[in-house]
Write an enzyme that holds these catalytic residues in place. Structure first.
Site, PDB file in Angstrom:
ATOM      1  N   ASP A   5       0.846  -1.200   0.000  1.00  0.00           N
ATOM      2  CA  ASP A   5       0.000   0.000   0.000  1.00  0.00           C
ATOM      3  C   ASP A   5       0.882   1.251   0.000  1.00  0.00           C
ATOM      4  O   ASP A   5       0.733   2.129  -0.850  1.00  0.00           O
ATOM      5  CB  ASP A   5      -0.912   0.008   1.237  1.00  0.00           C
ATOM      6  CG  ASP A   5      -1.669  -1.292   1.380  1.00  0.00           C
ATOM      7  OD1 ASP A   5      -2.564  -1.548   0.571  1.00  0.00           O
ATOM      8  OD2 ASP A   5      -1.344  -2.072   2.305  1.00  0.00           O
TER       9      ASP A   5
ATOM     10  N   TYR B 230       5.981 -14.329   0.160  1.00  0.00           N
ATOM     11  CA  TYR B 230       5.336 -14.639   1.439  1.00  0.00           C
ATOM     12  C   TYR B 230       5.767 -16.056   1.819  1.00  0.00           C
ATOM     13  O   TYR B 230       6.404 -16.759   1.017  1.00  0.00           O
ATOM     14  CB  TYR B 230       3.810 -14.595   1.295  1.00  0.00           C
ATOM     15  CG  TYR B 230       3.270 -13.319   0.693  1.00  0.00           C
ATOM     16  CD1 TYR B 230       3.442 -12.089   1.330  1.00  0.00           C
ATOM     17  CD2 TYR B 230       2.581 -13.329  -0.525  1.00  0.00           C
ATOM     18  CE1 TYR B 230       2.941 -10.915   0.763  1.00  0.00           C
ATOM     19  CE2 TYR B 230       2.081 -12.158  -1.082  1.00  0.00           C
ATOM     20  CZ  TYR B 230       2.266 -10.961  -0.436  1.00  0.00           C
ATOM     21  OH  TYR B 230       1.787  -9.799  -0.997  1.00  0.00           O
TER      22      TYR B 230
ATOM     23  N   GLN C  20      13.409   1.926  -1.605  1.00  0.00           N
ATOM     24  CA  GLN C  20      12.600   1.472  -2.738  1.00  0.00           C
ATOM     25  C   GLN C  20      13.290   1.654  -4.090  1.00  0.00           C
ATOM     26  O   GLN C  20      13.226   0.781  -4.959  1.00  0.00           O
ATOM     27  CB  GLN C  20      11.249   2.183  -2.729  1.00  0.00           C
ATOM     28  CG  GLN C  20      10.235   1.512  -3.621  1.00  0.00           C
ATOM     29  CD  GLN C  20       8.950   2.315  -3.723  1.00  0.00           C
ATOM     30  OE1 GLN C  20       8.960   3.528  -3.891  1.00  0.00           O
ATOM     31  NE2 GLN C  20       7.827   1.631  -3.622  1.00  0.00           N
TER      32      GLN C  20
ATOM     33  N   GLY D  49       2.588  -9.585  -4.188  1.00  0.00           N
ATOM     34  CA  GLY D  49       1.765  -8.398  -3.932  1.00  0.00           C
ATOM     35  C   GLY D  49       1.425  -7.612  -5.180  1.00  0.00           C
ATOM     36  O   GLY D  49       0.922  -8.153  -6.159  1.00  0.00           O
ATOM     37  N   GLU D  50       1.724  -6.326  -5.152  1.00  0.00           N
ATOM     38  CA  GLU D  50       1.330  -5.461  -6.268  1.00  0.00           C
ATOM     39  C   GLU D  50       2.517  -4.695  -6.864  1.00  0.00           C
ATOM     40  O   GLU D  50       2.760  -4.718  -8.061  1.00  0.00           O
ATOM     41  CB  GLU D  50       0.244  -4.478  -5.795  1.00  0.00           C
ATOM     42  CG  GLU D  50      -0.153  -3.503  -6.871  1.00  0.00           C
ATOM     43  CD  GLU D  50      -1.553  -2.925  -6.716  1.00  0.00           C
ATOM     44  OE1 GLU D  50      -2.419  -3.588  -6.116  1.00  0.00           O
ATOM     45  OE2 GLU D  50      -1.776  -1.819  -7.219  1.00  0.00           O
TER      46      GLU D  50
HETATM   47  O1  TRH Z   1       4.629  -6.025   0.621  1.00  0.00           O
HETATM   48  P1  TRH Z   1       3.622  -6.603  -0.291  1.00  0.00           P
HETATM   49  O2  TRH Z   1       3.213  -7.964  -0.014  1.00  0.00           O
HETATM   50  O3  TRH Z   1       2.386  -5.667  -0.300  1.00  0.00           O
HETATM   51  C1  TRH Z   1       1.036  -5.801  -0.440  1.00  0.00           C
HETATM   52  C2  TRH Z   1       0.329  -5.564   0.843  1.00  0.00           C
HETATM   53  O4  TRH Z   1       0.314  -6.761   1.562  1.00  0.00           O
HETATM   54  C3  TRH Z   1      -1.061  -5.079   0.584  1.00  0.00           C
HETATM   55  O5  TRH Z   1      -1.856  -5.061   1.726  1.00  0.00           O
HETATM   56  C4  TRH Z   1      -1.676  -5.871  -0.512  1.00  0.00           C
HETATM   57  O6  TRH Z   1      -2.901  -5.362  -0.744  1.00  0.00           O
HETATM   58  C5  TRH Z   1      -0.832  -5.773  -1.724  1.00  0.00           C
HETATM   59  O7  TRH Z   1       0.438  -6.340  -1.461  1.00  0.00           O
HETATM   60  C6  TRH Z   1      -1.432  -6.411  -2.938  1.00  0.00           C
HETATM   61  O8  TRH Z   1       4.201  -6.581  -1.791  1.00  0.00           O
HETATM   62  P2  TRH Z   1       4.470  -5.423  -2.820  1.00  0.00           P
HETATM   63  O9  TRH Z   1       3.183  -4.837  -3.303  1.00  0.00           O
HETATM   64  O10 TRH Z   1       5.308  -5.995  -3.850  1.00  0.00           O
HETATM   65  O11 TRH Z   1       5.246  -4.296  -2.034  1.00  0.00           O
HETATM   66  C7  TRH Z   1       6.551  -4.382  -1.585  1.00  0.00           C
HETATM   67  C8  TRH Z   1       7.181  -2.998  -1.573  1.00  0.00           C
HETATM   68  O12 TRH Z   1       8.425  -3.056  -0.908  1.00  0.00           O
HETATM   69  C9  TRH Z   1       7.465  -2.456  -2.960  1.00  0.00           C
HETATM   70  O13 TRH Z   1       7.102  -1.093  -3.039  1.00  0.00           O
HETATM   71  C10 TRH Z   1       8.971  -2.565  -3.118  1.00  0.00           C
HETATM   72  C11 TRH Z   1       9.415  -2.417  -1.709  1.00  0.00           C
HETATM   73  N1  TRH Z   1      10.732  -3.007  -1.394  1.00  0.00           N
HETATM   74  C12 TRH Z   1      11.755  -2.173  -1.040  1.00  0.00           C
HETATM   75  O14 TRH Z   1      11.596  -0.954  -1.010  1.00  0.00           O
HETATM   76  N2  TRH Z   1      12.966  -2.719  -0.714  1.00  0.00           N
HETATM   77  C13 TRH Z   1      13.196  -4.049  -0.767  1.00  0.00           C
HETATM   78  O15 TRH Z   1      14.327  -4.500  -0.469  1.00  0.00           O
HETATM   79  C14 TRH Z   1      12.123  -4.897  -1.153  1.00  0.00           C
HETATM   80  C15 TRH Z   1      12.347  -6.379  -1.238  1.00  0.00           C
HETATM   81  C16 TRH Z   1      10.903  -4.355  -1.467  1.00  0.00           C
END
Ligand code: TRH
Length: 396
Positions: free
Chosen positions: A25, A203, A265, A282-283
């Protein structure tokens, strides 16, 4: 036409982010906020209710502050009660988070009502095209909220893509110096050419052991880079380590695993660019893997009643549709196995056998998606609403 109305709609933006869990999010909101501020010159406030999650993505942030400037975005704590602020011209409520009542009333009190957008979750399901852009009038106040759906087709809002991302990716991939710097930053040398490099952001997943097993017993050396996170305890268990942590290395057979720290990020993309195959979830990382132009495996965010498997099937149909029969079957087999947490090891060899076609497809897919940029679409959409309102006002 009244140009001041158009300018006002697009010059300031409030983005509201309620962190449900993990980082998706805030990941999406932070990326959008930076893009609107840095590429489009908007004055952006990002309201987030969990500054701790935000600071993982932006380690320079100070979580004790109620408001601070990070990368030209004003990052504000979304506190209760909500402060008395003047609403921006463009208001984005992310993922249907409920805006503070006080803020909604302040929007309604404006002579020129802000453009109010609900930025929805990403899905490739068919119904998205029909819902993208629909208005939802407020039941009691003179306000209308619009649904904005990201997506993969021209009939949707597109995907978040920084204007220079693909050029930066290509520069990284053709520059040994940048690659060396990346490997050095994680304390490693550039792996020898025959090594298969895999990033694994996931996950918890019961299929992990099978996958590690097939990598360990295969003929090709595999280097698996695992950012710290939810799958880490399982990685530790596989190697008999009850307390796995960042920086640890593990090895079995032809498999080497390195646990990486969670990086800011902007730096995560380099990991995807440096690897041959990426596991994402995730997204936001799901989208970043597509921009990387490499074969990838998506672990969809698990939801109740297996709703997420519909999301998976919809994307798989779109993504693997253009592939030949055998490559299509290989992608579907591995993605289904990974998402149903069984049989990923068995599905792996077929996926690898199709790597040439999967590489080409991934590059073509990224080029094609890049034509539909979410931030540009969102601004066009907001301006259009602003324009329609200007005519309404002028016609009165
Ligand atoms: O973390 P996620 O599983 O996020 C979500 C949430 O669970 C949310 O509630 C759900 O609705 C959504 O998924 C679909 O996975 P996501 O979306 O890939 O987000 C991870 C974020 O973390 C992404 O912006 C990249 C960032 N990131 C970093 O900044 N540094 C890192 O080392 C890594 C591995 C990721």
């Amino acid at each position: 036409m009244n140009m001041s109305i158009q300018a006002r709609v697009t010059s300031s933006c409030d983005i509201f982010c309620n962190v449900i869990d993990n980082f998706g999010d805030i990941g999406v909101c932070w990326r959008l906020a930076r893009q609107l501020a840095n590429e489009h010159g908007l004055s952006v406030r990002l309201w987030v209710d969990d500054p701790g999650s935000f600071s993982k993505l932006c380690p320079g942030a100070d979580i004790s502050l109620d408001t601070q400037r990070c990368r030209d975005v004003e990052v504000c704590r979304w506190s209760k009660p909500f402060p008395d602020v003047h609403p921006a011209g463009l208001v984005i409520e992310a993922f249907a988070c409920k805006l503070p009542q006080r803020y909604i009333e302040a929007m309604a009190a404006q002579a020129r009502k802000p453009v109010w957008i609900n930025l929805e979750y990403l899905s490739a399901e068919d119904w998205v095209e029909g819902c993208h852009g629909l208005p939802s009038p407020h039941p009691t106040l003179p306000l209308t909220k619009y649904f904005f759906f990201p997506g993969f087709t021209k009939q949707t809002g597109g995907l978040l893509l920084e204007s220079d991302l693909l050029a930066r990716r290509d520069a990284f991939q053709s520059d040994a110096g940048q690659q060396r710097a990346f490997w050095q930053s994680i304390g490693m040398k550039i792996p020898v050419a025959e090594t298969l490099k895999i990033s694994l952001f996931a996950y918890e997943n019961a299929a992990l052991d099978g996958l590690f097993g097939v990598w360990a017993s295969g003929t090709q050396p595999v280097l698996c880079l695992v950012p710290e996170g939810r799958i880490l305890p399982q990685v530790g268990r596989y190697f008999g380590d009850a307390a796995p942590c960042t920086g640890n290395d593990y090895a079995r057979g032809n498999l080497q695993v390195r646990v990486l720290p969670f990086v800011e990020q902007e730096r995560y993309d380099e990991l995807l660019w440096a690897c041959d195959v990426n596991f994402v979830r995730g997204e936001d990382t799901f989208v970043r893997a597509q921009w990387a132009g490499k074969p990838f495996i998506w672990q969809v965010y698990p939801q109740q009643d297996a709703v997420h498997l519909k999301k998976l099937a919809a994307f798989l149909a779109l993504y693997s549709g253009p592939l030949g029969k055998s490559a299509c079957g290989a992608v579907q087999g591995l993605w289904q196995a990974w998402n149903t947490e069984s049989g990923a090891g068995q599905a792996w060899p077929a996926f690898m056998a199709e790597r040439g076609e999967l590489d080409r497809h991934a590059q073509h897919w990224a080029r094609q998606l890049a034509e539909n940029n979410l931030a540009l679409n969102l601004l066009d959409f907001s301006r259009e609403i602003g324009r329609m309102r200007a005519f309404e006002i002028e016609g009165q």
